[in-house]
Design an enzyme around this catalytic site. Structure first.
Site, PDB file in Angstrom:
ATOM      1  N   SER A 558       0.849  -1.189   0.000  1.00 51.22           N
ATOM      2  CA  SER A 558       0.000   0.000   0.000  1.00 51.22           C
ATOM      3  C   SER A 558       0.889   1.244   0.000  1.00 51.22           C
ATOM      4  O   SER A 558       1.675   1.417  -0.922  1.00 51.22           O
ATOM      5  CB  SER A 558      -0.957  -0.044   1.191  1.00 51.22           C
ATOM      6  OG  SER A 558      -2.001   0.884   1.037  1.00 51.22           O
ATOM      7  N   ASP A 641      -8.429  -5.254  -5.953  1.00 54.06           N
ATOM      8  CA  ASP A 641      -7.961  -4.095  -5.201  1.00 54.06           C
ATOM      9  C   ASP A 641      -8.538  -2.852  -5.855  1.00 54.06           C
ATOM     10  O   ASP A 641      -8.040  -2.387  -6.874  1.00 54.06           O
ATOM     11  CB  ASP A 641      -6.433  -4.040  -5.191  1.00 54.06           C
ATOM     12  CG  ASP A 641      -5.910  -2.865  -4.392  1.00 54.06           C
ATOM     13  OD1 ASP A 641      -6.729  -2.124  -3.811  1.00 54.06           O
ATOM     14  OD2 ASP A 641      -4.683  -2.692  -4.326  1.00 54.06           O
ATOM     15  N   HIS A 673      -6.970  -5.812  -1.764  1.00 55.33           N
ATOM     16  CA  HIS A 673      -5.803  -5.035  -1.339  1.00 55.33           C
ATOM     17  C   HIS A 673      -4.867  -5.916  -0.515  1.00 55.33           C
ATOM     18  O   HIS A 673      -3.692  -5.610  -0.374  1.00 55.33           O
ATOM     19  CB  HIS A 673      -6.282  -3.839  -0.514  1.00 55.33           C
ATOM     20  CG  HIS A 673      -5.295  -2.712  -0.413  1.00 55.33           C
ATOM     21  ND1 HIS A 673      -4.705  -2.115  -1.508  1.00 55.33           N
ATOM     22  CD2 HIS A 673      -4.789  -2.058   0.662  1.00 55.33           C
ATOM     23  CE1 HIS A 673      -3.894  -1.149  -1.117  1.00 55.33           C
ATOM     24  NE2 HIS A 673      -3.924  -1.096   0.187  1.00 55.33           N
TER      25      HIS A 673
END
Length: 726
Positions: A558, A641, A673
C-alpha cells in the site's frame, strides 16, 4: 473428541531453535475475542485452523476458565457463526448458518455446560449477525445486522431473483468500495425480541429495520464496520448506531453521526451530533465511532474526529445525555492520543478506552467527567489490546490481545495491579513454538524532524556474533504503524526466520506517537517519510554490527508499496539487493481512480483537478526517477484491489521489463488489497520470500530458506526478455 484436539491448547513446551515458517504461520490456530459470562467465570471464543492437507478450515468454539486459564471445547460445529451470553447464568444464544429457511439462519438457545441440549428459538430470513441482547420486561430484546433491500426488508441472497443483465448503473459515488462494486443493498441494524414461554424462549421471525427510514443512512458502515457500530441500552428500549452523514457525499467526506432510535422503531432515528447541530461541539465535523450506553442508559459515550475529510484525525471522547437537549461534552480533549474503543465501568463513573501509544495498543482508564487536560492512566497488560470485556461487575477486564510474538494473549487486567495471564498461544501452539518477546526490541533514531521509532525483530536462535541481512519493511497507511501486534498478512517474524534481522520503521505519518507526526505526512509522501527511512538505514548501517545492510532488501504494501517504488528512483534504492512492492501507487495522476476520494483530497491538499501539482509531486513514474531504476523488483497487485487499480502494478512491471531491470509480476485475480486466502497466502510467501532470498544471498547461507522453485505455480514466460533498443 480426538479429531478436535487442535481446538484445545496443547501442552506447553520449551523454546527451540526451529524456524517459524509460512506454513506454521498460516496453519496456526486463530482465536477470536473471549467474551466472559455475566458472572465472570467462563468466557467463550471462536477458533479455527487451516489444514493444508485437507484444504479446509474447520472451526468451533471454546470455553476459557477465567480462574485458571483452562480451555475446553464447547462445540466443533463449524455452522455456529456466533455465540452470545443470554444474561441468565451460563445460557447462551447462538446463530447457526444452516437453517430450514433457504439463505437464512437459525437462532438457538443452549447452556454452555450442556451445549448439546439446545433448542431452536426461531429463524431469521437472511444472513444476520452481531447479536446484542438486553432484558426488557418478560422479553429479551436484541439487535443485529444484515443487508437491507431498498424497501427495508432483510436481504436474502439465496432468495433473490437472478438479474437478466449484468449491467451496473450509477448516478452517484461510490461506484466501488475497497473490494466490491456497490449495489442497491446496504447494511442495516434490525431489532427483534425473544419471548419467554414457560422455561423456553421463542422468536417470531419479525424484525424491524432501524436504519432504512433514514434515507441514505447505513450501519454498520462497510467495509470494516461491525457490531461496534451500534449498541443496545441495558433496558433494551433504545438503540444507538453510527452512520455516515446521509445528507453529505460519502466518497468525499468522512462526517458521520450517532443516531438514537427506539428499539421498536416507533420513531425515526435522529442524530445527536449532527454537523452544526445545537448539541454538537463547535467545529466537530469528522467521523464518529464506538457508541456505547452507560449502565443506566442515561448517557452515551462515543468517539469523534474534528476534520470532515480526514480518516486519521485524532478521536476525542464525547458524552451525550439521552433524551436531553444539553450540549455534548468532550472528555480529556487535549490528550494527544486517538482512542479506538470506549466502555463504561459498572458504576458509570469510569471510562475504559483503548488507544495506540508508541506502537502498542494500550488500555487506559479515566473519569467519566474528566476535564480537557486530564491524562488517562495505563492499565498494565502484555502486547496490544484487540478487545476487552468486564469480568462480572468488577473493575477487572478480560483482554483479548496479541503481540509481535504471539497471535493470542488472554489475560485479566485490573487498574493499579499486575496483569494475570490466562492463556498465551506461543506457549501452547506447536506452530508458534520458540516465539517470544526476547527477540524483539525498539529502536529510536533521529529522523527528518523528530525521533523516529522502529522495531527490530531477530530470527529464532539469534546470535549477536553473527551477521544477518537486513529486511527493511515499510508499513502502509500511510497513517498506520508497525505495532506490537500480530499480523496475519505481513508478519515480521516470518521474514526474520528466513535468516534476516527485520527493521520495521514508523516514519512520519505513523500513528500512536502524537497527532503531529501523523499529520506531518500531508502533501509530503515522498519527503519527510523518505528522509526518516534514509536516516534509519544509515543508523543501522553505521551502528548495528549484526545487521548486514550490503545484502539487505526492502519491501512494503500500500503506502509501503508506493515508498518502495519511490525508493527505486532514489539513492536509497541502490543500497538494497532486492525490492518488493505490493499494491503500491506508481503514476501520480492515477490516484483519481481510487474509491475514497476524501483520502487523497486530504493527503494532497485538494481535489485532483484543483491541486494537480500535489498529486504529481510524488510521482514514481517521472522519467528522471525511472532513469535510475536498477534494483531487482517483485511487483504484487490483485484484481479486486479497488483502492488502486491493478493497472498500477501492470504499468510498473511494464516499465521494469522495458528497462531491463530483473523483475517479476505476481497477481491474484481473486484477492483484494490484501491476500487472505490460505493457499494464496502460501504462494505469496513463497514468491515474496523466494524473491528476496534469491537476491540477498539467503538461499546460499540458509539452505532451509524458501526458494522461488518451492512454489508449484507455473511461471508465464513467453520471451527471453522484454527489453530492446528502440
Amino acid at each position: 473428541m480426538a479429531a478436535a484436539k487442535w481446538l484445545i491448547a496443547s501442552l506447553a513446551f520449551a523454546s527451540s531453535g526451529l524456524a517459524f515458517t509460512p506454513e506454521d504461520f498460516i496453519s496456526a490456530p486463530r482465536r477470536g475475542e473471549a467474551i466472559p459470562d455475566p458472572k465472570g467465570e467462563l468466557a467463550v471464543f471462536h477458533v479455527s485452523k487451516y489444514n493444508f492437507d485437507k484444504k479446509d478450515r474447520p472451526s468451533g468454539w471454546n470455553l476459557l476458565n477465567l480462574k485458571n486459564g483452562d480451555i475446553s471445547v464447547l462445540t466443533t460445529d463449524s455452522d455456529v457463526s456466533e455465540i452470545t451470553w443470554l444474561g441468565d447464568g451460563t445460557k447462551v444464544v447462538y446463530v447457526n448458518g444452516t437453517d430450514s429457511v433457504k439463505g437464512g439462519v437459525g437462532i438457538w438457545i443452549s447452556d454452555a455446560k450442556n451445549f448439546g441440549n439446545a433448542y431452536k428459538a426461531g429463524s431469521v430470513n437472511g444472513a444476520f449477525s452481531g447479536l446484542k441482547l438486553a432484558k426488557s420486561g418478560d422479553k429479551i430484546n436484541f439487535v443485529g445486522y444484515g443487508q437491507s433491500t431498498t424497501k427495508g426488508d432483510l436481504y436474502n441472497e439465496a432468495a433473490a431473483k437472478e438479474a437478466v443483465s449484468s449491467a451496473r448503473i450509477y448516478d452517484s459515488l461510490f461506484v466501488r468500495h475497497w473490494d466490491t462494486y456497490v449495489g442497491t443493498q446496504f447494511n442495516a441494524v434490525f431489532s427483534g425480541a425473544l419471548t419467554k414461554n414457560g422455561d423456553k424462549y421463542s422468536f417470531d421471525g419479525k424484525l424491524k429495520n432501524l436504519v432504512q427510514p433514514v434515507k441514505y443512512a447505513e450501519s454498520p458502515y462497510p467495509p470494516f464496520g461491525g457490531s461496534g457500530d451500534y449498541d443496545l441500552s441495558s433496558d433494551g428500549k433504545t438503540v444507538a448506531f453510527m452512520s455516515k452523514a446521509p445528507e453529505l457525499p460519502k466518497a468525499n467526506l468522512t462526517t458521520s453521526y450517532i443516531f438514537l432510535v427506539p428499539h421498536d422503531g416507533s420513531r425515526v432515528a435522529e442524530p445527536i451530533n449532527k454537523r452544526n447541530g445545537p448539541r454538537t461541539p463547535q467545529g466537530i465535523e469528522g467521523a464518529s465511532s464506538s457508541p456505547v450506553f452507560s449502565p443506566d442508559g442515561k448517557r452515551i459515550a462515543y468517539l469523534q474526529m474534528a476534520t470532515k475529510n480526514y480518516e486519521s484525525d485524532r478521536r476525542v471522547i464525547h458524552i451525550a445525555e439521552v433524551g436531553s437537549n444539553k450540549p455534548v461534552q468532550r472528555i480529556a480533549s487535549n490528550w494527544d492520543r486517538s482512542p479506538e474503543a470506549v466502555k463504561w465501568s459498572s458504576d458509570g463513573r469510569t471510562l475504559y478506552v483503548t488507544a495506540e501509544d508508541h506502537a502498542t495498543g494500550k488500555l487506559f482508564t479515566l473519569p467519566a467527567d474528566a476535564r480537557d487536560n486530564h491524562k488517562p492512566e495505563v492499565v498494565k497488560h502484555d502486547g496490544s489490546v484487540s478487545s476487552f470485556y468486564f469480568v462480572g461487575s468488577s473493575k477487572s477486564v478480560l483482554i483479548s490481545g496479541n503481540s509481535l510474538w504471539s497471535n493470542a494473549l488472554f489475560q485479566v487486567a485490573t487498574p493499579g495491579r499486575p496483569n494475570r495471564k490466562l492463556f498465551y498461544a506461543n506457549e501452547h501452539d506447536p506452530e508458534l513454538k520458540g516465539l517470544g518477546p526476547n527477540d524483539i526490541e525498539p529502536l529510536w533514531v533521529d529522523g527528518a524532524r523528530t525521533k523516529i521509532h522502529s522495531w527490530i525483530v531477530k530470527p529464532t536462535g539469534f546470535d549477536k556474533n553473527k551477521v544477518y541481512p537486513l529486511a527493511f519493511l515499510i508499513h502502509g497507511g500511510p497513517q498506520g504503524s508497525w505495532g506490537d501486534s500480530w499480523s496475519t498478512r505481513w508478519n515480521p517474524r516470518v521474514w526474520a526466520d528466513q535468516g534476516y534481522v527485520v527493521v520495521a520503521p514508523n516514519p512520519t505519518g505513523s500513528t500512536g506517537f502524537g497527532q503531529k507526526l501523523t499529520d506531518d505526512i500531508t502533501n509530503d509522501w515522498g519527503g519527510a517519510p523518505y528522509k526518516d527511512l534514509v536516516k534509519i538505514w544509515e543508523h543501522v548501517h553505521n551502528n548495528i554490527k549484526y545487521i548486514d545492510t550490503d545484502n539487505g532488501i526492502a519491501a512494503g504494501a500500500s503506502f509501503g508499496g508506493f515508498m518502495v517504488n519511490w525508493i527505486q528512483g532514489q539513492d536509497l534504492g541502490r543500497k538494497f539487493k532486492a525490492l518488493v512492492s505490493h499494491d503500491g501507487t506508481f503514476v501520480g495522476s492515477s490516484k483519481i481512480g481510487t474509491d475514497e476520494l476524501f483520502f487523497i483530497e486530504h493527503d494532497f491538499n485538494g481535489t485532483f483537478f484543483e491541486a494537480r501539482q500535489n498529486y504529481d509531486r510524488w510521482d514514481c513514474s517521472k522519467p528522471e526517477l525511472v532513469a535510475k531504476w536498477s534494483t531487482p523488483q517483485l511487483v504484487v497487485h490483485n484484481d479486486f484491489d479497488f483502492r488502486l487499480s491493478v493497472a498500477e502494478g501492470v504499468g510498473l512491471f511494464n516499465v521494469l521489463q522495458e528497462k531491463g531491470v530483473p523483475s517479476r509480476f505476481l497477481n491474484f485475480p481473486d484477492e483484494t488489497h490484501w491476500v487472505t486466502k490460505p493457499e494464496n497466502s502460501l504462494v505469496w510467501h513463497q514468491q515474496v520470500l523466494g524473491w528476496v532470498n534469491k537476491w540477498s544471498g539467503i538461499n546460499k547461507s540458509n539452505p532451509k530458506s524458501i526458494k522461488l522453485s518451492d512454489c508449484p505455480i507455473e511461471v508465464v514466460d513467453h520471451e527471453a526478455h522484454s527489453y530492446f533498443d528502440y
